[in-house]
Design a protein around this motif. Structure first.
Motif, PDB file in Angstrom:
ATOM      1  N   ARG A 127      -0.526  -4.010   7.200  1.00 56.01           N
ATOM      2  CA  ARG A 127      -1.833  -4.226   6.570  1.00 56.01           C
ATOM      3  C   ARG A 127      -2.309  -2.938   5.911  1.00 56.01           C
ATOM      4  N   LEU A 128      -2.953  -3.096   4.765  1.00 51.64           N
ATOM      5  CA  LEU A 128      -3.573  -1.962   4.090  1.00 51.64           C
ATOM      6  C   LEU A 128      -5.085  -2.173   4.087  1.00 51.64           C
ATOM      7  N   GLU A 129      -5.820  -1.135   4.421  1.00 53.10           N
ATOM      8  CA  GLU A 129      -7.273  -1.188   4.292  1.00 53.10           C
ATOM      9  C   GLU A 129      -7.606  -1.195   2.803  1.00 53.10           C
ATOM     10  N   THR A 130      -8.826  -1.603   2.450  1.00 48.86           N
ATOM     11  CA  THR A 130      -9.218  -1.742   1.050  1.00 48.86           C
ATOM     12  C   THR A 130      -9.019  -0.452   0.260  1.00 48.86           C
ATOM     13  N   ALA A 131      -9.511   0.658   0.776  1.00 49.47           N
ATOM     14  CA  ALA A 131      -9.382   1.936   0.056  1.00 49.47           C
ATOM     15  C   ALA A 131      -7.915   2.332  -0.085  1.00 49.47           C
ATOM     16  N   GLU A 132      -7.144   2.107   0.978  1.00 53.00           N
ATOM     17  CA  GLU A 132      -5.722   2.432   0.965  1.00 53.00           C
ATOM     18  C   GLU A 132      -4.986   1.568  -0.057  1.00 53.00           C
ATOM     19  N   ALA A 133      -5.323   0.280  -0.113  1.00 56.34           N
ATOM     20  CA  ALA A 133      -4.691  -0.639  -1.067  1.00 56.34           C
ATOM     21  C   ALA A 133      -5.042  -0.242  -2.503  1.00 56.34           C
ATOM     22  N   SER A 134      -6.289   0.158  -2.728  1.00 57.41           N
ATOM     23  CA  SER A 134      -6.709   0.576  -4.073  1.00 57.41           C
ATOM     24  C   SER A 134      -5.943   1.817  -4.522  1.00 57.41           C
ATOM     25  N   ARG A 135      -5.808   2.793  -3.624  1.00 54.68           N
ATOM     26  CA  ARG A 135      -5.052   4.008  -3.963  1.00 54.68           C
ATOM     27  C   ARG A 135      -3.589   3.673  -4.253  1.00 54.68           C
ATOM     28  N   ALA A 136      -3.007   2.835  -3.416  1.00 56.00           N
ATOM     29  CA  ALA A 136      -1.599   2.477  -3.603  1.00 56.00           C
ATOM     30  C   ALA A 136      -1.406   1.718  -4.918  1.00 56.00           C
ATOM     31  N   ALA A 137      -2.278   0.747  -5.186  1.00 57.14           N
ATOM     32  CA  ALA A 137      -2.166  -0.035  -6.417  1.00 57.14           C
ATOM     33  C   ALA A 137      -2.334   0.853  -7.646  1.00 57.14           C
ATOM     34  N   ALA A 138      -3.289   1.784  -7.606  1.00 59.56           N
ATOM     35  CA  ALA A 138      -3.496   2.697  -8.729  1.00 59.56           C
ATOM     36  C   ALA A 138      -2.256   3.553  -8.958  1.00 59.56           C
ATOM     37  N   GLY A 139      -1.651   4.024  -7.889  1.00 58.55           N
ATOM     38  CA  GLY A 139      -0.432   4.825  -8.010  1.00 58.55           C
ATOM     39  C   GLY A 139       0.723   4.028  -8.587  1.00 58.55           C
ATOM     40  N   TRP A 140       0.886   2.807  -8.114  1.00 59.13           N
ATOM     41  CA  TRP A 140       1.978   1.954  -8.615  1.00 59.13           C
ATOM     42  C   TRP A 140       1.749   1.581 -10.081  1.00 59.13           C
ATOM     43  N   LEU A 141       0.501   1.268 -10.436  1.00 56.51           N
ATOM     44  CA  LEU A 141       0.189   0.923 -11.810  1.00 56.51           C
ATOM     45  C   LEU A 141       0.414   2.123 -12.729  1.00 56.51           C
ATOM     46  N   ASP A 142       0.012   3.307 -12.289  1.00 57.73           N
ATOM     47  CA  ASP A 142       0.220   4.515 -13.075  1.00 57.73           C
ATOM     48  C   ASP A 142       1.714   4.768 -13.277  1.00 57.73           C
ATOM     49  N   ALA A 143       2.490   4.604 -12.215  1.00 55.88           N
ATOM     50  CA  ALA A 143       3.940   4.813 -12.323  1.00 55.88           C
ATOM     51  C   ALA A 143       4.562   3.800 -13.285  1.00 55.88           C
ATOM     52  N   TYR A 144       4.127   2.544 -13.200  1.00 52.16           N
ATOM     53  CA  TYR A 144       4.645   1.516 -14.105  1.00 52.16           C
ATOM     54  C   TYR A 144       4.290   1.844 -15.555  1.00 52.16           C
TER      55      TYR A 144
END
Length: 190
Positions: A127-144
């Motif tokens: 499980r990812l907490e909301t803030a953790e999920a947002s950081r991870a998604a932003a990182g993945w989107l930036d990498a993509y």
């Protein structure tokens, strides 16, 4: 060459460490007998029914109270054809992230001497907490976006003078065209 009397005194270990376990059965026997081992987590193909092949090894995390004590018991990081063992502390196990997080979240707890704490850590990895999920998604989107931009045939990083109207650069030194690119003509509709 120095003789035996000139060698400085080196403290001897009271009990030399046993050989590393190189197979799963030996690891389980040794880990369950060692009080320094607080938990064992199996991940990878052996943690899932129907995933094992003839090439599968056992991927195991040994969670210990003290890495030095575990090393004296012969439990330190080991890789063999049957076993891939990673030894870490509870805090080290809790901090594992990235691809390891995914594997651990789908792992199987084999031993938990902390009244469910190891199982809780494994469950929390899924499980990812909301803030953790947002950081991870932003990182993945930036990498993509970065990879997409760099791999685009019309990327301005490759050719700073690129014109989307033609297939040649207007300012790149390798350009062989001496004339200005023309606007493509449209075909009449039928």
């Amino acid at each position: 060459m120095a003789d035996a009397d000139s060698v400085p005194n080196v403290p001897e270990i009271a009990h030399p460490p046993p050989h590393r376990p190189t197979d799963y059965a030996t690891l389980i026997a040794r880990a369950t007998a060692a009080p320094a081992v607080l938990g064992l987590v199996l991940k990878g193909s052996h943690a899932h029914e129907g995933m094992v092949t003839e090439h599968s090894d056992h991927d195991v995390y040994a969670i210990v109270s003290d890495e030095r004590e575990a090393a004296l018991a012969g439990l330190d990081n080991c890789r063999s054809a049957d076993l891939d063992l990673v030894v870490t502390t509870v805090e080290g196990f809790r901090r594992l992230d990235g691809l390891e997080r995914y594997g651990i979240a789908r792992g199987r707890v084999l031993l938990d001497r902390l009244d469910g704490e190891i199982a809780s850590i494994v469950a929390a990895k899924g499980r990812l907490e909301t803030a953790e999920a947002s950081r991870a998604a932003a990182g993945w989107l930036d990498a993509y976006a970065n990879i997409r931009n760099r791999s685009s045939p019309r990327s301005t990083r490759r050719c700073p003078g690129w014109s989307p109207r033609c297939r040649q650069s207007t300012t790149h030194p390798a350009s062989t065209s001496t004339s200005r690119p023309t606007t493509p003509t449209r075909r009449p509709r039928a």
